[in-house]
Design a protein around this motif. Structure first.
Motif, PDB file in Angstrom:
ATOM      1  N   MET A   1       0.841  -1.201   0.000  1.00 34.39           N
ATOM      2  CA  MET A   1       0.000   0.000   0.000  1.00 34.39           C
ATOM      3  C   MET A   1       0.873   1.246   0.000  1.00 34.39           C
ATOM      4  O   MET A   1       1.937   1.259   0.619  1.00 34.39           O
ATOM      5  CB  MET A   1      -0.918   0.013   1.227  1.00 34.39           C
ATOM      6  CG  MET A   1      -1.974  -1.082   1.245  1.00 34.39           C
ATOM      7  SD  MET A   1      -3.095  -0.921   2.638  1.00 34.39           S
ATOM      8  CE  MET A   1      -1.967  -1.200   4.008  1.00 34.39           C
ATOM      9  N   LYS A   2       0.392   2.262  -0.683  1.00 33.68           N
ATOM     10  CA  LYS A   2       1.110   3.513  -0.776  1.00 33.68           C
ATOM     11  C   LYS A   2       0.312   4.630  -0.103  1.00 33.68           C
ATOM     12  O   LYS A   2      -0.923   4.636  -0.125  1.00 33.68           O
ATOM     13  CB  LYS A   2       1.373   3.867  -2.233  1.00 33.68           C
ATOM     14  CG  LYS A   2       2.233   2.828  -2.977  1.00 33.68           C
ATOM     15  CD  LYS A   2       3.641   2.774  -2.410  1.00 33.68           C
ATOM     16  CE  LYS A   2       4.514   1.816  -3.199  1.00 33.68           C
ATOM     17  NZ  LYS A   2       5.887   1.724  -2.653  1.00 33.68           N
ATOM     18  N   VAL A   3       1.025   5.592   0.458  1.00 30.20           N
ATOM     19  CA  VAL A   3       0.375   6.728   1.116  1.00 30.20           C
ATOM     20  C   VAL A   3       0.190   7.860   0.115  1.00 30.20           C
ATOM     21  O   VAL A   3      -0.903   8.360  -0.121  1.00 30.20           O
ATOM     22  CB  VAL A   3       1.196   7.200   2.336  1.00 30.20           C
ATOM     23  CG1 VAL A   3       0.517   8.391   2.997  1.00 30.20           C
ATOM     24  CG2 VAL A   3       1.362   6.058   3.326  1.00 30.20           C
ATOM     25  N   ARG A 129      -8.904   1.744   8.564  1.00 27.71           N
ATOM     26  CA  ARG A 129      -9.919   1.641   7.513  1.00 27.71           C
ATOM     27  C   ARG A 129     -11.277   2.153   8.012  1.00 27.71           C
ATOM     28  O   ARG A 129     -12.011   2.838   7.280  1.00 27.71           O
ATOM     29  CB  ARG A 129     -10.050   0.191   7.059  1.00 27.71           C
ATOM     30  CG  ARG A 129     -10.869   0.030   5.782  1.00 27.71           C
ATOM     31  CD  ARG A 129     -11.433  -1.356   5.663  1.00 27.71           C
ATOM     32  NE  ARG A 129     -12.415  -1.611   6.726  1.00 27.71           N
ATOM     33  CZ  ARG A 129     -12.992  -2.780   6.929  1.00 27.71           C
ATOM     34  NH1 ARG A 129     -12.670  -3.818   6.199  1.00 27.71           N
ATOM     35  NH2 ARG A 129     -13.870  -2.939   7.897  1.00 27.71           N
ATOM     36  N   GLN A 130     -11.613   1.845   9.255  1.00 26.57           N
ATOM     37  CA  GLN A 130     -12.891   2.301   9.805  1.00 26.57           C
ATOM     38  C   GLN A 130     -12.949   3.826   9.872  1.00 26.57           C
ATOM     39  O   GLN A 130     -13.967   4.434   9.510  1.00 26.57           O
ATOM     40  CB  GLN A 130     -13.097   1.693  11.188  1.00 26.57           C
ATOM     41  CG  GLN A 130     -13.350   0.192  11.172  1.00 26.57           C
ATOM     42  CD  GLN A 130     -13.366  -0.419  12.561  1.00 26.57           C
ATOM     43  OE1 GLN A 130     -12.912   0.187  13.537  1.00 26.57           O
ATOM     44  NE2 GLN A 130     -13.897  -1.649  12.666  1.00 26.57           N
ATOM     45  N   ILE A 131     -11.853   4.450  10.304  1.00 27.25           N
ATOM     46  CA  ILE A 131     -11.811   5.916  10.342  1.00 27.25           C
ATOM     47  C   ILE A 131     -11.938   6.479   8.937  1.00 27.25           C
ATOM     48  O   ILE A 131     -12.682   7.447   8.694  1.00 27.25           O
ATOM     49  CB  ILE A 131     -10.503   6.398  10.997  1.00 27.25           C
ATOM     50  CG1 ILE A 131     -10.437   5.970  12.458  1.00 27.25           C
ATOM     51  CG2 ILE A 131     -10.377   7.916  10.891  1.00 27.25           C
ATOM     52  CD1 ILE A 131      -9.103   6.278  13.126  1.00 27.25           C
ATOM     53  N   ALA A 132     -11.201   5.886   7.997  1.00 31.46           N
ATOM     54  CA  ALA A 132     -11.228   6.364   6.610  1.00 31.46           C
ATOM     55  C   ALA A 132     -12.647   6.302   6.043  1.00 31.46           C
ATOM     56  O   ALA A 132     -13.105   7.251   5.381  1.00 31.46           O
ATOM     57  CB  ALA A 132     -10.278   5.529   5.758  1.00 31.46           C
ATOM     58  N   ASN A 133     -13.358   5.204   6.291  1.00 29.38           N
ATOM     59  CA  ASN A 133     -14.723   5.080   5.776  1.00 29.38           C
ATOM     60  C   ASN A 133     -15.664   6.100   6.407  1.00 29.38           C
ATOM     61  O   ASN A 133     -16.590   6.593   5.750  1.00 29.38           O
ATOM     62  CB  ASN A 133     -15.249   3.663   6.024  1.00 29.38           C
ATOM     63  CG  ASN A 133     -14.555   2.633   5.155  1.00 29.38           C
ATOM     64  OD1 ASN A 133     -13.950   2.963   4.137  1.00 29.38           O
ATOM     65  ND2 ASN A 133     -14.626   1.364   5.552  1.00 29.38           N
ATOM     66  N   ALA A 149      -9.655   5.196  -0.583  1.00 22.83           N
ATOM     67  CA  ALA A 149     -10.141   4.115  -1.449  1.00 22.83           C
ATOM     68  C   ALA A 149      -9.217   2.900  -1.367  1.00 22.83           C
ATOM     69  O   ALA A 149      -9.685   1.748  -1.359  1.00 22.83           O
ATOM     70  CB  ALA A 149     -10.230   4.620  -2.891  1.00 22.83           C
ATOM     71  N   THR A 150      -7.920   3.143  -1.299  1.00 25.24           N
ATOM     72  CA  THR A 150      -6.952   2.050  -1.173  1.00 25.24           C
ATOM     73  C   THR A 150      -7.179   1.277   0.127  1.00 25.24           C
ATOM     74  O   THR A 150      -7.168   0.032   0.134  1.00 25.24           O
ATOM     75  CB  THR A 150      -5.523   2.592  -1.213  1.00 25.24           C
ATOM     76  OG1 THR A 150      -5.298   3.251  -2.464  1.00 25.24           O
ATOM     77  CG2 THR A 150      -4.495   1.480  -1.058  1.00 25.24           C
TER      78      THR A 150
END
Length: 524
Positions: A1-3, A129-133, A149-150
């Protein structure tokens, strides 16, 4: 994964070499004050802020636009950015506490160490991921959208469950199942780790069921050589898996390391914005044009470092220097010339870093390098005279210059007499302009400034520090031709007042007073 929050297509390297003139830029533009406001006492934030600023001496339009969009969202969602940053710190702290085995050479130790790291980092990935969503709708920048999205695609619930299932299997609660072939001399080769078959029976059935026919050997408790041989067999079987798991652990840890470094830049920007906000100082996202153009237009530009150091709102300047290649700045002593020059340099670095600048509005062209040549005070470290030292520093700058660079001079070549200093300054300025540089020059050398003004030089602008008739400095820069005086007498009056009286005694015993007047006491 990339930032990829700092660049669209590559990672941000905080250990990248700094430009050769990093020390001069830091001293002349007082960047330590700016970095202190961005990072406080946090050494990691200081490293990130310094790296981002100094690496921006050369930048590009795409990178600036990428960072500006991300920073706009960050300033609107400061709590989210800080929460994500803290999560990355927590994840790396957990990795430090548990990552004990990867540095060893034994496959079993590597396997257990890697499993421990992945086991503690996977919940952090899930939390990320939960925070991102949750916050994704609040962010509009392409950089943020791509990252969120990643995380959503690559860290799905199914993926997390699969990882946790593999980790459970690799704990080998029922022993390590390894297959091998007999090779030459009955030596084993092609050792392969196998997944144990699940026969579907419960524990009671397994106990009472008839065991299949097989050969087995029970190792005596004190057989050290046998235990060593058995351990070597197990290591051969799990070697490939251990290495693969170690790479996975490093990949996850590397992701959190990059996330922390790239988020740190935006945390620094948030800190700076809050510090300037307390001083009621404005900020603006600058407009940027390509380096081959010439643009320097701003409204309310102020010296960010001076405002931070003084802890209050300071005088700002407005200028439209469209298509100007040379800006000569003259005028009254202590009239704000050096602060103005510093505001130009700091704003250029902040702009090319993808940050906001200290102004109501600001636009400028990119520069292919930023260089400062300031007057230095003589000290014991100098191996020659001040003028020689100035020329050596200028020679070092010339070796690094490329077309479309920005060069800031402050009282340069003033350590010799005015005639020689003016001639040197004029020759160097002419050469820089002919080579396609952009030059700002603060000077008290009237012969130099007047010679350029008299030609006149194409695409040149002349500014003068404003002085009111009563000698008051407004710290504003106005367009105006160079004057022969820098109004040093004003400072004399301020320090010594208009006249100084000294009481003396004559030989005959009578008192008398000697009155010392400044040469220009009657006017400049």
């Amino acid at each position: 994964m990339k930032v990829h929050l700092m660049y669209e297509a590559r990672d941000f390297d905080i250990t990248a070499p700094q430009p050769l003139n990093a020390r001069d830029l830091t001293a002349d533009l007082e960047l330590d004050t700016l970095i202190q406001a961005m990072a406080g006492e946090d050494e990691f934030l200081q490293t990130v802020a310094r790296s981002a600023l100094l690496s921006a001496v050369k930048s590009d339009l795409d990178t600036i636009a990428h960072r500006q969009a991300i920073l706009r969202d960050s300033l609107e969602n400061t709590d989210v950015v800080r929460r994500l940053y803290q999560l990355s710190i927590d994840a790396l702290e957990l990795k430090k506490k548990g990552y004990w085995g990867v540095g060893l050479h034994y496959p079993l130790a590597i396997l257990h160490g890697s499993m421990e790291v992945i086991d503690v980092l996977v919940p952090k990935l899930k939390e990320l991921r939960q925070i991102a969503n949750q916050v994704a709708p609040q962010f509009a920048a392409p950089g943020w959208k791509t990252l969120f999205a990643t995380l959503d695609q690559e860290l799905s619930d199914d993926y997390i469950e699969e990882v946790q299932a593999h980790l459970k299997t690799l704990k080998f609660r029922h022993g390590i199942f390894v297959s091998a072939h007999l090779g030459q001399g009955n030596r084993g080769n092609d050792y392969t780790l196998r997944t144990p078959l699940d026969d579907g029976h419960n524990w009671f059935t397994r106990i009472i069921a008839k065991k299949p026919d097989s050969y087995s050997y029970t190792l005596p408790a004190r057989d050290e050589n046998g235990a060593r041989a058995l351990s070597e067999l197990a290591d051969r079987g799990i070697n490939l898996v251990a290495n693969a798991l170690a790479q996975s652990a490093e990949h996850i840890a590397s992701f959190f390391t990059l996330l922390r470094a790239e988020l740190a830049f935006y945390v620094c920007c948030i800190n700076l914005q809050e510090s300037l906000g307390k001083l009621d100082e404005p900020i603006a996202f600058p407009g940027v044009v390509k380096s081959s153009q010439r643009q320097q237009c701003f409204d309310g530009l102020y010296d960010v470092c001076l405002a931070l150091k003084m802890g209050k709102k300071i005088v700002a300047n407005t200028l439209d220097a469209q298509d100007s290649h040379l800006v000569i700045i003259t005028g009254a002593n202590q009239g704000g010339k050096s602060s103005f020059l510093r505001s130009i340099g700091v704003a250029q670095l902040m702009m090319q870093s993808g940050m906001f600048v200290g102004a109501q509005s600001f636009s400028a062209n990119l520069s292919e390098g930023l260089f400062t040549h300031y007057k230095r005070e003589e000290d014991i470290s100098m191996e020659s005279g001040k003028f020689d030292e100035e020329l050596k520093r200028m020679n070092a700058i010339i070796d690094q210059l490329s077309p479309d660079a920005l060069v800031l001079f402050n009282e340069s070549f003033s350590s010799t007499n005015e005639r020689e200093g003016s001639e040197v300054a004029q020759m160097i300025t002419d050469a820089l302009l002919e080579s396609g540089m952009k030059v700002f020059f603060v000077t008290h050398q009237y012969a130099f400034a007047h010679a350029l003004y008299s030609r006149p030089v194409e695409h040149a602008l002349y500014l003068r520090a404003e002085r009111l008739p009563d000698g008051t400095r407004t710290f504003k820069l106005k367009i105006g031709e160079p004057l022969q005086t820098s109004y040093g007498a004003d400072l004399y009056r301020e320090v010594f007042q208009l006249e100084t009286s000294i009481a003396t005694a004559r030989p005959d015993g009578q008192a008398t007073t000697l009155r010392i007047l400044p040469e220009s006491a009657g006017g400049d």
